[in-house]
Design an enzyme around this catalytic site. Structure first.
Site, PDB file in Angstrom:
ATOM      1  N   CYS A 116       0.793  -4.986   2.918  1.00  0.00           N
ATOM      2  CA  CYS A 116       0.585  -3.437   3.690  1.00  0.00           C
ATOM      3  C   CYS A 116       0.668  -3.377   5.171  1.00  0.00           C
ATOM      4  O   CYS A 116       0.935  -2.493   5.717  1.00  0.00           O
ATOM      5  CB  CYS A 116      -0.898  -2.867   3.155  1.00  0.00           C
ATOM      6  SG  CYS A 116      -0.968  -2.961   1.408  1.00  0.00           S
ATOM      7  N   HIS A 256      -3.447   2.287   7.739  1.00  0.00           N
ATOM      8  CA  HIS A 256      -2.900   2.047   6.557  1.00  0.00           C
ATOM      9  C   HIS A 256      -3.506   3.160   5.379  1.00  0.00           C
ATOM     10  O   HIS A 256      -4.765   3.209   5.402  1.00  0.00           O
ATOM     11  CB  HIS A 256      -3.097   0.605   5.983  1.00  0.00           C
ATOM     12  CG  HIS A 256      -2.676   0.464   4.788  1.00  0.00           C
ATOM     13  ND1 HIS A 256      -1.447   0.877   4.107  1.00  0.00           N
ATOM     14  CD2 HIS A 256      -3.502  -0.239   3.769  1.00  0.00           C
ATOM     15  CE1 HIS A 256      -1.535   0.559   2.716  1.00  0.00           C
ATOM     16  NE2 HIS A 256      -2.510  -0.354   2.663  1.00  0.00           N
ATOM     17  N   ASN A 286      -1.515   4.719  -2.406  1.00  0.00           N
ATOM     18  CA  ASN A 286      -1.097   3.331  -1.376  1.00  0.00           C
ATOM     19  C   ASN A 286       0.193   2.990  -1.412  1.00  0.00           C
ATOM     20  O   ASN A 286       0.593   2.395  -2.724  1.00  0.00           O
ATOM     21  CB  ASN A 286      -2.189   2.107  -1.643  1.00  0.00           C
ATOM     22  CG  ASN A 286      -2.050   0.771  -0.854  1.00  0.00           C
ATOM     23  OD1 ASN A 286      -0.805   0.737  -0.198  1.00  0.00           O
ATOM     24  ND2 ASN A 286      -2.797   0.218  -0.934  1.00  0.00           N
TER      25      ASN A 286
HETATM   26  N1  ACO Z   1     -11.401   4.848 -13.757  1.00  0.00           N
HETATM   27  C1  ACO Z   1     -12.445   4.840 -14.088  1.00  0.00           C
HETATM   28  N2  ACO Z   1     -13.191   3.634 -14.196  1.00  0.00           N
HETATM   29  C2  ACO Z   1     -12.950   2.742 -13.532  1.00  0.00           C
HETATM   30  C3  ACO Z   1     -11.471   2.574 -12.847  1.00  0.00           C
HETATM   31  C4  ACO Z   1     -10.765   3.843 -13.025  1.00  0.00           C
HETATM   32  N3  ACO Z   1      -9.399   3.930 -12.385  1.00  0.00           N
HETATM   33  N4  ACO Z   1     -11.216   1.537 -12.165  1.00  0.00           N
HETATM   34  C5  ACO Z   1     -12.416   0.806 -12.300  1.00  0.00           C
HETATM   35  N5  ACO Z   1     -13.333   1.575 -13.056  1.00  0.00           N
HETATM   36  C6  ACO Z   1     -14.672   1.169 -13.284  1.00  0.00           C
HETATM   37  C7  ACO Z   1     -14.725  -0.352 -13.495  1.00  0.00           C
HETATM   38  O1  ACO Z   1     -14.432  -1.056 -14.435  1.00  0.00           O
HETATM   39  C8  ACO Z   1     -16.204  -0.567 -13.337  1.00  0.00           C
HETATM   40  O2  ACO Z   1     -16.897  -0.501 -14.309  1.00  0.00           O
HETATM   41  P1  ACO Z   1     -18.063  -1.381 -14.856  1.00  0.00           P
HETATM   42  O3  ACO Z   1     -19.277  -1.026 -13.921  1.00  0.00           O
HETATM   43  O4  ACO Z   1     -18.339  -0.757 -16.282  1.00  0.00           O
HETATM   44  O5  ACO Z   1     -17.722  -2.698 -14.956  1.00  0.00           O
HETATM   45  C9  ACO Z   1     -16.637   0.582 -12.074  1.00  0.00           C
HETATM   46  O6  ACO Z   1     -15.522   1.494 -12.237  1.00  0.00           O
HETATM   47  C10 ACO Z   1     -16.797   0.134 -10.772  1.00  0.00           C
HETATM   48  O7  ACO Z   1     -15.878  -0.721 -10.654  1.00  0.00           O
HETATM   49  P2  ACO Z   1     -15.524  -1.183  -8.765  1.00  0.00           P
HETATM   50  O8  ACO Z   1     -14.271  -2.074  -8.772  1.00  0.00           O
HETATM   51  O9  ACO Z   1     -16.779  -1.572  -8.432  1.00  0.00           O
HETATM   52  O10 ACO Z   1     -15.514   0.314  -8.259  1.00  0.00           O
HETATM   53  P3  ACO Z   1     -15.095   0.738  -6.597  1.00  0.00           P
HETATM   54  O11 ACO Z   1     -16.083   1.385  -6.259  1.00  0.00           O
HETATM   55  O12 ACO Z   1     -15.412  -0.932  -6.058  1.00  0.00           O
HETATM   56  O13 ACO Z   1     -13.776   1.136  -6.577  1.00  0.00           O
HETATM   57  C11 ACO Z   1     -11.683   0.343  -5.909  1.00  0.00           C
HETATM   58  C12 ACO Z   1     -12.580   0.461  -7.015  1.00  0.00           C
HETATM   59  C13 ACO Z   1     -11.290   2.049  -5.800  1.00  0.00           C
HETATM   60  C14 ACO Z   1     -10.325  -0.471  -6.390  1.00  0.00           C
HETATM   61  C15 ACO Z   1     -12.098  -0.128  -4.618  1.00  0.00           C
HETATM   62  O14 ACO Z   1     -12.829  -1.360  -4.740  1.00  0.00           O
HETATM   63  C16 ACO Z   1     -11.458  -0.221  -3.419  1.00  0.00           C
HETATM   64  O15 ACO Z   1     -10.552   0.949  -3.251  1.00  0.00           O
HETATM   65  N6  ACO Z   1     -11.026  -1.350  -3.319  1.00  0.00           N
HETATM   66  C17 ACO Z   1      -9.958  -1.820  -2.052  1.00  0.00           C
HETATM   67  C18 ACO Z   1      -8.812  -1.705  -2.782  1.00  0.00           C
HETATM   68  C19 ACO Z   1      -7.582  -1.373  -1.824  1.00  0.00           C
HETATM   69  O16 ACO Z   1      -7.731  -0.755  -0.697  1.00  0.00           O
HETATM   70  N7  ACO Z   1      -6.650  -2.381  -2.055  1.00  0.00           N
HETATM   71  C20 ACO Z   1      -5.499  -2.212  -1.395  1.00  0.00           C
HETATM   72  C21 ACO Z   1      -5.616  -2.536  -0.069  1.00  0.00           C
HETATM   73  S1  ACO Z   1      -4.718  -3.713   0.646  1.00  0.00           S
HETATM   74  C22 ACO Z   1      -3.383  -3.415   0.327  1.00  0.00           C
HETATM   75  O17 ACO Z   1      -3.118  -2.063   0.375  1.00  0.00           O
HETATM   76  C23 ACO Z   1      -2.488  -4.268  -0.403  1.00  0.00           C
END
Ligand code: ACO
Length: 329
Positions: A116, A256, A286
């Site tokens: 990214c 980003h 993204n």
């Molecule tokens: N819909 C519903 N539930 C979901 C989904 C979904 N799409 N995805 C995950 N969950 C569930 C998980 O399974 C988990 O369930 P559990 O508690 O029963 O195990 C629960 O939601 C919480 O999961 P987390 O991963 O802890 O949720 P979080 O609040 O951290 O959000 C997310 C997840 C959105 C991916 C967040 O961590 C995030 O944005 N991280 C950064 C990701 C990012 O930006 N990556 C790219 C940056 S670098 C680049 O761009 C290459």
């Protein structure tokens, strides 16, 4: 603050016409919904490329607009730096395909692989080549067809990403407008928090890889989130320091576009109010290498950026990599 070496003479973008709304994931059988995706990420929809829309065609469409706005012909390009994490082919680079598509026969073309952060890395590399005298005119592109490398059975990743391309033409600066400061950094110790485990030379494609689905993007979302906030905050500080500015001097920050919560945390750290932050993650998801390039094009063409403004670009990506620039328009 240094005298600018390069300025952005024109920008362009391409977004595939097909828009996929959050509600469609449930129709694919995934246990997710619009409310969860919007609340955790700010994403409402993403563009999805059709089979005929490749990085070659999308980047060429964005580049042609940028070159027309810059008044530059393909034959005038000295450098093409193309960022992508989803190349059309593993060999050769996507940049040479773009070069052939444009007929930019004089250019040296190469891919930048900083996920990214690639568009920002590309701008910084191109500026460096101009500083060394190796180039006068450069095309910097970010292009992604990420929907082909995410696992559509994994709700924790496939809802996040989208396709598209953005481009900028850099020319030699003659006045005070241009790139005022740059910063780039990486930390390969953290590579396996966001990566594709197989499909490359260390783990070539075979039947087991196919069965494991390990050629798709894998991500530790929570860990990535923490590092993204920390690194984008550091990047903002370093580019501002380099330009001898503070957040209060910035007219617009273009971060980003991965997650609106990461963007808000970075803006808060840099003391930049959200009304001075460009956000389009709700409409694109993204788009990795293309994200800042697309947002920059929208900010310029919509009048959010006007001449005289000072803009901070900040990015973070797999690697991890992070980078920033301060640009005066
Ligand atoms: N819909 C519903 N539930 C979901 C989904 C979904 N799409 N995805 C995950 N969950 C569930 C998980 O399974 C988990 O369930 P559990 O508690 O029963 O195990 C629960 O939601 C919480 O999961 P987390 O991963 O802890 O949720 P979080 O609040 O951290 O959000 C997310 C997840 C959105 C991916 C967040 O961590 C995030 O944005 N991280 C950064 C990701 C990012 O930006 N990556 C790219 C940056 S670098 C680049 O761009 C290459």
């Amino acid at each position: 603050m240094k005298r600018p070496i390069a300025y952005l003479a024109g920008v362009g973008k391409y977004a595939p016409p097909r828009i996929m709304k959050n509600a469609e994931f449930a129709e694919l059988g995934l246990e997710t919904d619009d409310a969860w995706i919007v609340q955790r990420t700010g994403i409402r929809q993403r563009h999805v490329a059709a089979p005929h829309e490749t990085n070659r065609t999308m980047s060429a469409a964005a580049a042609r607009i940028a070159m027309e706005r810059a008044g530059v012909t393909p034959g005038e390009l000295d450098v093409i730096a193309l960022g992508t994490a989803s190349p059309d082919r593993l060999l050769p680079s996507t940049a040479v395909d773009l070069q052939a598509e444009l007929g930019a026969t004089r250019a040296a073309a190469f891919d930048v692989m900083a996920a990214c952060s690639s568009f920002l890395y590309g701008l910084i590399i191109a500026e460096g080549l101009m500083q060394s005298g190796s180039a006068d005119t450069a095309l910097v592109v970010g292009t992604e067809k990420l929907t082909t490398i995410v696992d559509w059975k994994d709700r924790s990743t496939c809802v996040l990403f989208g396709d598209g391309a953005g481009a900028a033409v850099l020319k030699r600066a003659t006045g005070g407008a241009g790139i005022l400061s740059t910063f780039m950094r990486s930390d390969g110790r953290l590579a396996e928090l966001l990566y594709r485990p197989s499909g490359g030379a260390s783990r070539p494609f075979d039947a087991q890889v196919l069965q494991e689905r390990s050629f798709y993007v894998k991500m530790e979302g929570r860990e990535v989130f923490k590092h993204a906030v920390r690194s984008m905050s550091e990047a903002a500080d370093r580019a501002l320091d380099g330009a001898k500015l503070t957040g209060e001097d910035i007219d617009l920050m273009i971060p980003h576009q991965a997650n609106v919560r990461i963007i808000e945390a970075t803006a808060k750290h840099a003391r930049i109010p959200m009304d001075k932050v460009y956000v389009n993650v709700d409409r694109y998801g993204n788009t990795s290498s293309a994200s800042v390039a697309i947002a920059l094009e929208e900010a310029l063409t919509s009048g959010r950026i006007v001449p005289g403004m000072t803009v901070l670009l900040v990015a973070f990506g797999a690697g991890f990599t992070w980078a920033s620039l301060v640009i005066r328009f």
